[in-house]
Design a protein around this motif. Structure first.
Motif, PDB file in Angstrom:
ATOM      1  N   THR A 130       0.849  -1.176   0.000  1.00 56.49           N
ATOM      2  CA  THR A 130       0.000   0.000   0.000  1.00 56.49           C
ATOM      3  C   THR A 130       0.890   1.233   0.000  1.00 56.49           C
ATOM      4  OG1 THR A 130      -0.168   0.257   2.413  1.00 56.49           O
ATOM      5  CG2 THR A 130      -1.719  -1.245   1.360  1.00 56.49           C
ATOM      6  N   LYS A 131       0.418   2.269  -0.652  1.00 54.36           N
ATOM      7  CA  LYS A 131       1.205   3.496  -0.784  1.00 54.36           C
ATOM      8  C   LYS A 131       0.954   4.431   0.388  1.00 54.36           C
ATOM      9  CE  LYS A 131       2.070   7.414  -3.923  1.00 54.36           C
ATOM     10  NZ  LYS A 131       1.564   8.167  -5.085  1.00 54.36           N
ATOM     11  N   GLY A 132       2.043   4.989   0.912  1.00 53.12           N
ATOM     12  CA  GLY A 132       1.941   5.987   1.965  1.00 53.12           C
ATOM     13  C   GLY A 132       2.766   7.206   1.609  1.00 53.12           C
ATOM     14  N   SER A 133       2.215   8.388   1.830  1.00 52.70           N
ATOM     15  CA  SER A 133       2.908   9.633   1.502  1.00 52.70           C
ATOM     16  C   SER A 133       2.843  10.607   2.672  1.00 52.70           C
ATOM     17  CB  SER A 133       2.286  10.294   0.264  1.00 52.70           C
ATOM     18  OG  SER A 133       2.424   9.475  -0.883  1.00 52.70           O
ATOM     19  N   HIS A 134       3.892  11.424   2.801  1.00 57.88           N
ATOM     20  CA  HIS A 134       3.975  12.461   3.820  1.00 57.88           C
ATOM     21  C   HIS A 134       4.346  13.786   3.164  1.00 57.88           C
ATOM     22  CE1 HIS A 134       4.722   8.746   6.092  1.00 57.88           C
ATOM     23  NE2 HIS A 134       4.370   9.381   7.186  1.00 57.88           N
ATOM     24  N   LEU A 135       3.928  14.865   3.782  1.00 60.42           N
ATOM     25  CA  LEU A 135       4.332  16.208   3.393  1.00 60.42           C
ATOM     26  C   LEU A 135       5.231  16.794   4.469  1.00 60.42           C
ATOM     27  CD1 LEU A 135       0.842  17.681   2.350  1.00 60.42           C
ATOM     28  CD2 LEU A 135       2.501  16.513   0.882  1.00 60.42           C
ATOM     29  N   VAL A 136       6.154  17.663   4.057  1.00 58.58           N
ATOM     30  CA  VAL A 136       6.994  18.407   4.997  1.00 58.58           C
ATOM     31  C   VAL A 136       6.723  19.889   4.784  1.00 58.58           C
ATOM     32  CG1 VAL A 136       9.350  18.951   5.701  1.00 58.58           C
ATOM     33  CG2 VAL A 136       8.757  16.611   5.020  1.00 58.58           C
ATOM     34  N   VAL A 137       6.403  20.598   5.879  1.00 59.19           N
ATOM     35  CA  VAL A 137       6.080  22.023   5.796  1.00 59.19           C
ATOM     36  C   VAL A 137       6.796  22.769   6.918  1.00 59.19           C
ATOM     37  CG1 VAL A 137       3.815  21.585   4.761  1.00 59.19           C
ATOM     38  CG2 VAL A 137       4.007  21.792   7.258  1.00 59.19           C
ATOM     39  N   ASP A 138       6.950  24.072   6.739  1.00 57.28           N
ATOM     40  CA  ASP A 138       7.417  24.922   7.827  1.00 57.28           C
ATOM     41  C   ASP A 138       6.302  25.075   8.854  1.00 57.28           C
ATOM     42  OD1 ASP A 138      10.075  25.558   7.131  1.00 57.28           O
ATOM     43  OD2 ASP A 138       9.389  27.032   5.655  1.00 57.28           O
ATOM     44  N   SER A 139       6.652  25.640  10.008  1.00 58.35           N
ATOM     45  CA  SER A 139       5.628  25.931  11.006  1.00 58.35           C
ATOM     46  C   SER A 139       4.557  26.826  10.392  1.00 58.35           C
ATOM     47  CB  SER A 139       6.261  26.610  12.214  1.00 58.35           C
ATOM     48  OG  SER A 139       5.304  26.777  13.247  1.00 58.35           O
ATOM     49  N   PHE A 140       3.315  26.667  10.845  1.00 55.43           N
ATOM     50  CA  PHE A 140       2.181  27.341  10.224  1.00 55.43           C
ATOM     51  C   PHE A 140       1.257  27.892  11.313  1.00 55.43           C
ATOM     52  CE2 PHE A 140       1.637  22.764  10.543  1.00 55.43           C
ATOM     53  CZ  PHE A 140       0.439  22.634  11.236  1.00 55.43           C
ATOM     54  N   PRO A 141       0.330  28.767  10.986  1.00 50.63           N
ATOM     55  CA  PRO A 141      -0.597  29.287  11.987  1.00 50.63           C
ATOM     56  C   PRO A 141      -1.354  28.163  12.683  1.00 50.63           C
ATOM     57  CG  PRO A 141      -0.745  30.585   9.980  1.00 50.63           C
ATOM     58  CD  PRO A 141       0.139  29.413   9.666  1.00 50.63           C
ATOM     59  N   GLY A 142      -1.342  28.183  14.016  1.00 53.43           N
ATOM     60  CA  GLY A 142      -2.014  27.143  14.777  1.00 53.43           C
ATOM     61  C   GLY A 142      -1.215  25.871  14.933  1.00 53.43           C
ATOM     62  N   ALA A 143       0.038  25.861  14.486  1.00 54.73           N
ATOM     63  CA  ALA A 143       0.858  24.643  14.579  1.00 54.73           C
ATOM     64  C   ALA A 143       0.968  24.205  16.041  1.00 54.73           C
ATOM     65  CB  ALA A 143       2.240  24.892  13.999  1.00 54.73           C
ATOM     66  N   PRO A 144       0.780  22.911  16.324  1.00 53.38           N
ATOM     67  CA  PRO A 144       0.772  22.437  17.710  1.00 53.38           C
ATOM     68  C   PRO A 144       2.181  22.202  18.237  1.00 53.38           C
ATOM     69  CG  PRO A 144       0.340  20.617  16.229  1.00 53.38           C
ATOM     70  CD  PRO A 144       0.440  21.843  15.360  1.00 53.38           C
ATOM     71  N   ASP A 145       2.297  22.178  19.559  1.00 53.12           N
ATOM     72  CA  ASP A 145       3.564  21.840  20.204  1.00 53.12           C
ATOM     73  C   ASP A 145       3.760  20.341  20.317  1.00 53.12           C
ATOM     74  OD1 ASP A 145       4.228  24.518  20.592  1.00 53.12           O
ATOM     75  OD2 ASP A 145       3.125  24.600  22.480  1.00 53.12           O
ATOM     76  N   THR A 146       2.669  19.588  20.227  1.00 54.17           N
ATOM     77  CA  THR A 146       2.738  18.124  20.299  1.00 54.17           C
ATOM     78  C   THR A 146       2.168  17.535  19.020  1.00 54.17           C
ATOM     79  OG1 THR A 146       0.531  17.869  21.258  1.00 54.17           O
ATOM     80  CG2 THR A 146       2.356  18.189  22.807  1.00 54.17           C
ATOM     81  N   CYS A 147       2.454  16.269  18.836  1.00 60.24           N
ATOM     82  CA  CYS A 147       1.839  15.532  17.728  1.00 60.24           C
ATOM     83  C   CYS A 147       0.323  15.500  17.907  1.00 60.24           C
ATOM     84  CB  CYS A 147       2.411  14.111  17.706  1.00 60.24           C
ATOM     85  SG  CYS A 147       1.621  13.004  16.524  1.00 60.24           S
ATOM     86  N   ILE A 148      -0.396  15.550  16.810  1.00 61.98           N
ATOM     87  CA  ILE A 148      -1.843  15.331  16.828  1.00 61.98           C
ATOM     88  C   ILE A 148      -2.142  14.098  15.996  1.00 61.98           C
ATOM     89  CG2 ILE A 148      -4.105  16.282  16.259  1.00 61.98           C
ATOM     90  CD1 ILE A 148      -3.007  19.043  16.667  1.00 61.98           C
ATOM     91  N   PHE A 149      -2.828  13.146  16.598  1.00 55.45           N
ATOM     92  CA  PHE A 149      -3.176  11.865  15.972  1.00 55.45           C
ATOM     93  C   PHE A 149      -4.691  11.843  15.855  1.00 55.45           C
ATOM     94  CE2 PHE A 149      -3.340   7.003  16.937  1.00 55.45           C
ATOM     95  CZ  PHE A 149      -3.628   6.737  15.623  1.00 55.45           C
ATOM     96  N   PHE A 150      -5.214  11.909  14.636  1.00 57.10           N
ATOM     97  CA  PHE A 150      -6.654  12.067  14.463  1.00 57.10           C
ATOM     98  C   PHE A 150      -7.146  11.258  13.269  1.00 57.10           C
ATOM     99  CE2 PHE A 150      -4.592  15.157  11.839  1.00 57.10           C
ATOM    100  CZ  PHE A 150      -5.408  15.404  10.752  1.00 57.10           C
ATOM    101  N   ASP A 151      -8.447  11.051  13.222  1.00 57.50           N
ATOM    102  CA  ASP A 151      -9.072  10.411  12.072  1.00 57.50           C
ATOM    103  C   ASP A 151      -9.352  11.465  11.012  1.00 57.50           C
ATOM    104  OD1 ASP A 151      -9.033   8.068  13.474  1.00 57.50           O
ATOM    105  OD2 ASP A 151     -11.183   8.004  13.889  1.00 57.50           O
ATOM    106  N   SER A 152      -8.990  11.166   9.773  1.00 65.26           N
ATOM    107  CA  SER A 152      -9.265  12.106   8.692  1.00 65.26           C
ATOM    108  C   SER A 152     -10.765  12.350   8.590  1.00 65.26           C
ATOM    109  CB  SER A 152      -8.748  11.552   7.365  1.00 65.26           C
ATOM    110  OG  SER A 152      -9.245  12.328   6.291  1.00 65.26           O
ATOM    111  N   PRO A 153     -11.185  13.615   8.511  1.00 63.83           N
ATOM    112  CA  PRO A 153     -12.620  13.887   8.374  1.00 63.83           C
ATOM    113  C   PRO A 153     -13.180  13.434   7.038  1.00 63.83           C
ATOM    114  CG  PRO A 153     -11.331  15.899   8.155  1.00 63.83           C
ATOM    115  CD  PRO A 153     -10.376  14.839   8.595  1.00 63.83           C
TER     116      PRO A 153
END
Length: 550
Positions: free
Chosen positions: A244-267
């Motif tokens: 199965t294919k898995g992809s990730h994006l890398v971004v700079d810090s953004f508005p509202g960026a959290p201090d911890t990881c957020i693990f959530f179900d995609s809406p």
């Protein structure tokens, strides 16, 4: 100082391991520490493909609870504890918020029970207890998530390894230290057969180009997504891998960026998703999980995946407002999961590993399916048990359960870091980088820099990396190509431009100090540019890469 050599010409071994990903590394380290002569062989570099595209979590197994994979949960908790002890400079505590949103597959009350049950299963763990996060704390500590309408959630205490590249390299160094032979950029072209069984491999020498025979009573196929290609060398067989294919994006810090990881179900479809604070202030967003039947040689993200990942994050953090232009780079690959015909939901396939001991004409061959960073050591131990049986050896306790990684400092990580920076003659930024990336293995790099002022010069302004790191990668850590150096030894390529600005400077260092010719450097620069195109870097998309790297 342990030195990693990735070229030799062995003729025989007790065990040959095909594949230098995390599975092959774990098996090689375990068997070598047991005293066996092991040769690990790969057509690419150490952890260069599938093992390079993970989410970088050392996960305690919470996501396996809903499927009632309790043995896998226990194994994940145990192995996480071991890694927090044996690789404290690489494996770090990593709390993650689990928002109990209205679109979640699992209701909040049930997830709360799961957090409590996980704490019970993890009695004696090295991390704090999991917690329920109510509205007041959510608004205070994760205000951007609260703005999405989330009322409460859970705080799961987990771990991660931000630089898996160094993690893999240190496993290889440790295996080499125990007598393993490691051959990189060396393809296996066929399997040897004697007496109606597999008796070794034939490989192509990376220097001479000639084919060499390597005999061994046990051959382990740890080729990840290429498992079936290796089995093709043994003859007709049932398909084993359904990637199965898995992809990730890398971004700079953004508005509202959290201090911890957020693990959530995609809406959008309920798949597990992560927003991950990562490296030098950047964030990873991932991951997709799609059935895949295309070529597994060069995989890149597509526009639909980018849209899916960004929409999911912008829903859980409305003020983020992330757009495709914000993506610095991305990485994609396939998971070597067991083949399931007519697969509809990739997330339903078990992430547990399997060890197949072949019989008949394929006797002498073992095949590894699945595997993860978290439980890599356990897989190595389990495979060693089967190797011991095949070789008629008595069973002994695993030598890796308490063995510290080569870069693990004798003192606490914090004390080591502070003392290293305080006494280093290097600029504070470069000294801090050495301590963070290499742990105790930073000391010989610092000594190399002290031997020549030119080697103490910064070659990458963004990270503070110095020239000595590049030379050390080739001389002491088995790097062969510029990609090996920048991506998997110095990790300069984890920067915002995937190392494009630093690449010419790194190549110049190797011309001056490592015997590269100008022609070789030019060829490596061209190969590096072509190789990193799979990451879709913004620097290349926008045409802003340095002259000569476009």
């Amino acid at each position: 100082m342990p030195r990693l050599n990735t070229y030799s010409a062995p003729r025989s071994a007790d065990v040959v391991v095909i594949g230098a990903g995390i599975n092959g590394l774990a098996i090689t380290r375990e068997a070598a520490a047991r005293g066996l002569h092991v040769v690990m062989i790969d057509r690419d570099d150490i952890a260069a493909r599938t093992s390079a595209i993970s989410t970088r979590l050392i996960h305690g197994g919470l996501k396996y609870l809903p499927r009632m994979e309790i043995p896998l949960v226990f194994e994940s908790i145990r192995e996480r504890n071991i890694l927090l002890t044996t690789a404290p400079h690489l494996v770090l505590p990593y709390p993650m918020l689990i928002p109990f949103a209205r679109w979640n597959k699992t209701p909040g009350w049930l997830m709360s029970c799961g957090l409590i049950v996980h704490d019970v299963l993890a009695i004696g763990k090295k991390l704090p207890l999991n917690r329920i996060v109510f509205s007041g704390r959510l608004k205070r500590d994760w205000p951007s998530v609260a703005k999405a309408g989330v009322k409460w959630g859970g705080l799961f205490q987990d771990a991660h390894v931000p630089v898996t590249e160094r993690f893999a390299t240190e496993i290889a160094i440790d295996a080499d230290r125990h007598g393993a032979t490691i051959l990189t950029h060396t393809p296996v072209v066929s399997l040897l057969r004697e007496g109606g069984r597999v008796a070794g491999v034939v490989y192509r020498d990376r220097v001479t180009g000639e084919e060499r025979e390597l005999r061994a009573p046990v051959v382990v196929n740890a080729a990840g997504p290429w498992v079936d290609s290796v089995l093709d060398l043994a003859g007709p067989h049932a398909r084993k891998i359904g990637p199965t294919k898995g992809s990730h994006l890398v971004v700079d810090s953004f508005p509202g960026a959290p201090d911890t990881c957020i693990f959530f179900d995609s809406p959008q479809d309920g798949r597990p998703m992560f927003v991950l604070p990562w490296w030098d202030g950047r964030f990873m967003i991932g991951t997709t999980d799609l059935p895949y039947d295309g070529s597994i040689e060069d995989i890149a993200i597509d526009e639909d995946e980018v849209a899916y990942l960004l929409h999911s994050v912008n829903t859980i953090i409305p003020e983020a407002g992330l757009a495709p232009a914000d993506v610095l780079w991305s990485y994609s690959g396939v998971r070597p999961l067991p083949y399931v015909a007519d697969l509809k939901d990739p997330s339903s396939v078990s992430r547990d590993s399997e060890i197949i001991v072949h019989d008949g004409d394929a006797s002498g061959l073992m095949t590894i399916i699945g595997g993860k960073y978290t439980t890599h050591r356990a897989l190595g131990e389990q495979t060693l048990r089967k190797i011991e049986k095949a070789l008629g050896m008595p069973r002994e306790a695993s030598p890796t359960r308490e063995a510290r990684f080569p870069g693990a400092p004798a003192e606490t990580v914090g004390r080591f870091r502070a003392e290293f920076i305080a006494r280093s003659a290097l600029p504070e930024r470069s000294a801090a980088r050495l301590a963070d990336v290499y742990g105790a293995l930073a000391r010989p790099i610092e000594m190399l820099a002290a031997s020549d002022p030119a080697l103490a010069e910064v070659i990458d302004e963004e990270s503070g990396a110095i020239a000595a790191e590049v030379l050390h990668a080739v001389r002491e850590e088995g790097a062969v190509t510029l990609e090996d150096v920048l991506l998997r030894r110095t990790v300069i390529a984890l920067g915002s431009d995937v190392g494009l600005a630093a690449a010419p400077r790194a190549a110049a260092v190797l011309v001056t100090y490592a015997g590269w010719t100008p022609e070789q450097a030019d060829a490596e620069l061209a190969r590096y540019r072509d190789s990193v195109r799979r990451f879709m870097p913004r620097a290349l998309r926008a045409g802003t890469a340095p002259s000569g790297m476009l």
